[in-house]
Design an enzyme around this catalytic site. Structure first.
Site, PDB file in Angstrom:
ATOM      1  N   ALA A  60      10.098   2.299  -1.481  1.00  0.00           N
ATOM      2  CA  ALA A  60      10.046   3.158  -2.660  1.00  0.00           C
ATOM      3  C   ALA A  60      11.169   4.195  -2.632  1.00  0.00           C
ATOM      4  O   ALA A  60      11.805   4.473  -3.658  1.00  0.00           O
ATOM      5  CB  ALA A  60       8.685   3.840  -2.753  1.00  0.00           C
ATOM      6  N   GLY A 119       6.616   0.875   5.683  1.00  0.00           N
ATOM      7  CA  GLY A 119       7.516  -0.038   4.962  1.00  0.00           C
ATOM      8  C   GLY A 119       7.521   0.223   3.465  1.00  0.00           C
ATOM      9  O   GLY A 119       8.564   0.204   2.813  1.00  0.00           O
ATOM     10  N   CYS A 120       6.346   0.484   2.911  1.00  0.00           N
ATOM     11  CA  CYS A 120       6.231   0.706   1.465  1.00  0.00           C
ATOM     12  C   CYS A 120       6.902   2.014   1.058  1.00  0.00           C
ATOM     13  O   CYS A 120       7.521   2.098   0.000  1.00  0.00           O
ATOM     14  CB  CYS A 120       4.766   0.691   1.045  1.00  0.00           C
ATOM     15  SG  CYS A 120       3.968  -0.898   1.388  1.00  0.00           S
ATOM     16  N   THR A 121       6.775   3.032   1.912  1.00  0.00           N
ATOM     17  CA  THR A 121       7.422   4.312   1.624  1.00  0.00           C
ATOM     18  C   THR A 121       8.942   4.148   1.677  1.00  0.00           C
ATOM     19  O   THR A 121       9.657   4.610   0.780  1.00  0.00           O
ATOM     20  CB  THR A 121       6.950   5.392   2.625  1.00  0.00           C
ATOM     21  OG1 THR A 121       5.529   5.525   2.507  1.00  0.00           O
ATOM     22  CG2 THR A 121       7.624   6.727   2.350  1.00  0.00           C
ATOM     23  N   LYS A 146       0.823  -1.212   0.000  1.00  0.00           N
ATOM     24  CA  LYS A 146       0.000   0.000   0.000  1.00  0.00           C
ATOM     25  C   LYS A 146       0.859   1.265   0.000  1.00  0.00           C
ATOM     26  O   LYS A 146       1.839   1.352   0.728  1.00  0.00           O
ATOM     27  CB  LYS A 146      -0.878  -0.029   1.255  1.00  0.00           C
ATOM     28  CG  LYS A 146      -2.021   0.955   1.281  1.00  0.00           C
ATOM     29  CD  LYS A 146      -2.967   0.570   2.416  1.00  0.00           C
ATOM     30  CE  LYS A 146      -4.095   1.521   2.631  1.00  0.00           C
ATOM     31  NZ  LYS A 146      -4.771   2.034   1.478  1.00  0.00           N
TER      32      LYS A 146
END
Length: 161
Positions: free
Chosen positions: A54, A49-51, A44
């Site tokens: 990325a 974690g995703c940020t 998401k």
């Protein structure tokens, strides 16, 4: 590891896909033959974690580009959410919207997950390194974010060597 991921073996052809991406275009994996491509699946936009993941790939984007490698991040979020995510963090990776989760299912990363005793379906953070011939050169299931982008970069360098 899900049954599907177990079926996707290193050396096998990478499942092709066409998805909408930030910027209003679409991206088709098979049109990128002739170069390595990193396809990373994440749960998401704008979550910790995703940020981090990325941003780590963005920080190394020039190093990947120097190897001729493309980077595609895929999540079930919409193109609009991806565009906001890119703008907010000045991301330099292509984000593809798999809102129907067909590509996630094809790569075996749409799996049953558990959190706080609840069971739900979600994306298992996974990365696939695809070689210039369109074959799966390396698969990282259940990715731990810290140091991952650097590890993928090293594997991409080894591929080019």
């Amino acid at each position: 590891m899900s049954d599907q991921t177990a079926m996707l073996q290193e050396g096998a052809p990478a499942p092709d896909f066409t998805l909408p991406v930030n910027g209003g275009n679409t991206i088709t994996l098979s049109t990128m033959k002739g170069q390595p491509v990193i396809v990373y699946f994440y749960p998401k936009d704008n979550t910790p974690g995703c940020t981090t993941e990325a941003l780590d790939f963005t920080q190394l984007a020039d190093d990947f580009a120097a190897l001729g490698a493309g980077i595609i991040g895929i999540s079930p979020d919409s193109v609009k959410k991806h565009e906001n995510f890119v703008a907010k963090h000045d991301l330099k990776v292509t984000l593809a919207a798999d809102t129907e989760k067909e590509v996630c299912e094809g790569y075996g990363v749409w799996v049953e997950k558990k959190m706080y005793g609840k069971t739900y379906m979600g994306v298992e953070r996974s990365t696939f390194l695809i070689d210039a011939d369109g074959k799966l050169a390396r698969i990282w299931p259940k990715v731990k974010v810290k140091g991952h982008a650097a590890e993928v970069l090293e594997a991409t360098k080894a591929l080019k060597a």
